[in-house]
Design an enzyme around this catalytic site. Sequence first.
Site, short mmCIF file in Angstrom:
data_model
loop_
_atom_site.label_atom_id
_atom_site.label_comp_id
_atom_site.label_asym_id
_atom_site.label_seq_id
_atom_site.Cartn_x
_atom_site.Cartn_y
_atom_site.Cartn_z
N LYS A 1 3.57 4.47 18.11
CA LYS A 1 3.47 5.56 17.95
C LYS A 1 3.75 6.85 18.91
O LYS A 1 4.52 7.59 18.73
CB LYS A 1 2.39 6.28 16.96
CG LYS A 1 2.16 5.32 15.66
CD LYS A 1 0.84 5.46 15.05
CE LYS A 1 0.50 4.84 13.82
NZ LYS A 1 -0.82 4.52 13.33
N THR B 1 0.81 -1.35 -0.23
CA THR B 1 0.08 -0.04 -0.06
C THR B 1 0.87 1.45 0.09
O THR B 1 0.51 2.05 -0.85
CB THR B 1 -0.89 0.20 1.28
OG1 THR B 1 -1.67 -1.11 1.14
CG2 THR B 1 -1.87 1.06 1.35
N VAL B 2 1.68 1.37 0.98
CA VAL B 2 2.60 2.55 1.06
C VAL B 2 3.50 2.62 -0.01
O VAL B 2 3.83 3.77 -0.53
CB VAL B 2 3.20 2.59 2.41
CG1 VAL B 2 3.89 4.05 2.63
CG2 VAL B 2 2.06 2.55 3.55
N VAL C 1 4.39 7.98 12.23
CA VAL C 1 3.30 8.44 13.09
C VAL C 1 2.45 9.35 12.50
O VAL C 1 2.65 10.37 11.80
CB VAL C 1 4.19 9.24 14.31
CG1 VAL C 1 3.01 9.61 15.28
CG2 VAL C 1 5.41 8.45 15.00
N GLY D 1 -3.29 5.10 4.97
CA GLY D 1 -3.74 5.13 3.32
C GLY D 1 -2.53 5.31 2.59
O GLY D 1 -1.79 5.83 3.02
N ALA E 1 13.74 19.88 -4.12
CA ALA E 1 14.72 18.96 -3.59
C ALA E 1 15.85 19.58 -4.35
O ALA E 1 17.24 19.40 -3.71
CB ALA E 1 14.60 17.43 -3.83
N ARG F 1 7.70 -8.67 -2.44
CA ARG F 1 7.47 -10.06 -2.24
C ARG F 1 6.12 -10.32 -3.32
O ARG F 1 6.20 -11.16 -4.11
CB ARG F 1 6.88 -10.62 -0.98
CG ARG F 1 8.04 -10.89 -0.17
CD ARG F 1 7.59 -11.28 1.23
NE ARG F 1 6.42 -10.59 1.65
CZ ARG F 1 6.08 -10.74 3.13
NH1 ARG F 1 6.39 -11.76 3.61
NH2 ARG F 1 5.03 -9.86 3.51
N GLU G 1 9.09 10.29 9.29
CA GLU G 1 8.01 10.95 9.53
C GLU G 1 6.67 10.01 9.35
O GLU G 1 5.84 10.41 9.99
CB GLU G 1 7.86 12.21 8.50
CG GLU G 1 6.85 13.05 8.49
CD GLU G 1 6.66 13.97 9.83
OE1 GLU G 1 7.54 14.72 9.93
OE2 GLU G 1 5.80 13.63 10.46
N ARG H 1 1.91 -5.77 -7.43
CA ARG H 1 0.50 -5.52 -7.71
C ARG H 1 0.25 -4.21 -8.73
O ARG H 1 -0.81 -3.77 -8.61
CB ARG H 1 -0.39 -5.31 -6.43
CG ARG H 1 -1.00 -6.49 -5.68
CD ARG H 1 -1.36 -6.43 -4.43
NE ARG H 1 -0.60 -5.84 -3.20
CZ ARG H 1 -0.96 -5.30 -2.28
NH1 ARG H 1 -2.29 -5.19 -2.11
NH2 ARG H 1 -0.26 -5.07 -1.33
N1 HSE Z 1 -3.05 0.74 11.05
C1 HSE Z 1 -2.59 1.88 11.39
C2 HSE Z 1 -3.90 2.63 11.52
C3 HSE Z 1 -2.15 2.52 10.00
O1 HSE Z 1 -4.96 2.22 11.71
O2 HSE Z 1 -3.90 4.15 11.92
C4 HSE Z 1 -1.36 3.53 9.97
O3 HSE Z 1 -0.09 3.61 10.96
#
Ligand code: HSE
Length: 435
Positions: free
Chosen positions: A204, A13-14, A131, A301, A33, A45, A128, A48
């Site tokens: 966090k 995802t990220v 958290v 997200g 930059a 791994r 960054e 997608r």
């Molecule tokens: N699982 C985490 C949340 C995703 O629900 O906030 C982001 O760290």
Amino acid sequence: MRPIHIGLLGLGTVGGGTLAVLQRNAVEIARRAGREIVVSHASSRSLRMAPEALARVAMMDDPFQLVAQPEVDIVVELIGGCTPARELVLQAIAQGKHVVTANKALIALHGNEIFAAAQQYGVTVAFEAAVAGGIPIIKAVREGLAANHIEWIAGIINGTSNFILTEMRDQGRDFTDVLQEAQTLGYAEADPTFDVEGVDAAHKLTILAALAFGIPLQFSACYTEGIGQIQPQDVENAARLGYRIKQLAFTRKTEQGIELRVHPTLIPAKCLLASVDGVMNAVLIQGDMVGQTLLYGPGAGALPTASSVVADIIEVARTLTTDPHNRVPHLAFQPGELAATPLLPMTEVTTAYYLRLTAQNKPGVLAAVTTILAEAGISIAAMLQQQPESGSYQVPLVMLTHPVQEQQMNAALARITSLPDIADEGVRLRVESLD
Ligand code: HSE
């Protein structure tokens, strides 16, 4: 000038979001930059991604080989978990590469070791995105509020648990059903118990407390309690008393030590933090000079989290040529200036409480309960008792107390719940006024 080469570990995802942001906003990013930034290598791994997004990326099966590539300038670790992330990050550092990571567990559990290694090799480890996803909270606490003694931080920093509590309150939906939706939307952790048990928020919060108070990362000392015990009636009672229940991550510096705790908490319905709903995150910071500041935004997200990852990449790109000793310290305070301030055990924390007890509906029960509270020096701030449902001999007793030390409350509750006319263990939630 030669572009900066990124080695991307993880295309989930990220990782996918990061590649998309770097490609979509490439021109704007290069203007900021001062150089072009390209993903030259990636390792994942599962694949997608659309093949055209990877057309100019060298794919590598072995992430350790990626880390060893001489032309990679910055390793971006987005695989999550501690194994093999820790080894990969330490290897990258030892090879003189800068690292950007979104991995809160890695930083909370192994950050002390990782930052020591980074200092030794003169590289930056930026985090960054670890958290509160897209909210630039690390930069705010580390740099924007650097003039302050930070007194406390209260955060809604797990989107999944906030989403679940919001849906339970507004839609009357079932816990499991909402959790499944959060998983489908990509908000929840690979192990969703980390979300609902408070572990993700504790990772966090551990990071925020280190940055705020200049202490080493101490995840194992963080108290965590999940949201599983919250019943619809507690949500309703809280509303009647002028509160909302939130899964709050809270850290405060007191004269006795630092509180570090994640648990469901009643907060005043009128405070801004109480309006943070759904998957959104927010962090409220009390500094001695600035007063309160609130940062709000998406905590999870693909693109919001990638926004923070790419901000870190740009920051590292800008500082590539600076003397390592002149960079912003990883944990906000100079490495030799970290304090050994003790962390306060939960039993020594002082808060107000919400109590819900199930009592037999007969004379003297309330008096017995309030006598125990009075003997323990616990003052009642508000009470609710509704008529029992017809045919029921039991009635819920709901109280808010004034602040009291947790061990005093534990002792009083043990006495109360052993009364013959109290039918269960009761529910005990902490209350924070956030003023
Ligand atoms: N699982 C985490 C949340 C995703 O629900 O906030 C982001 O760290």
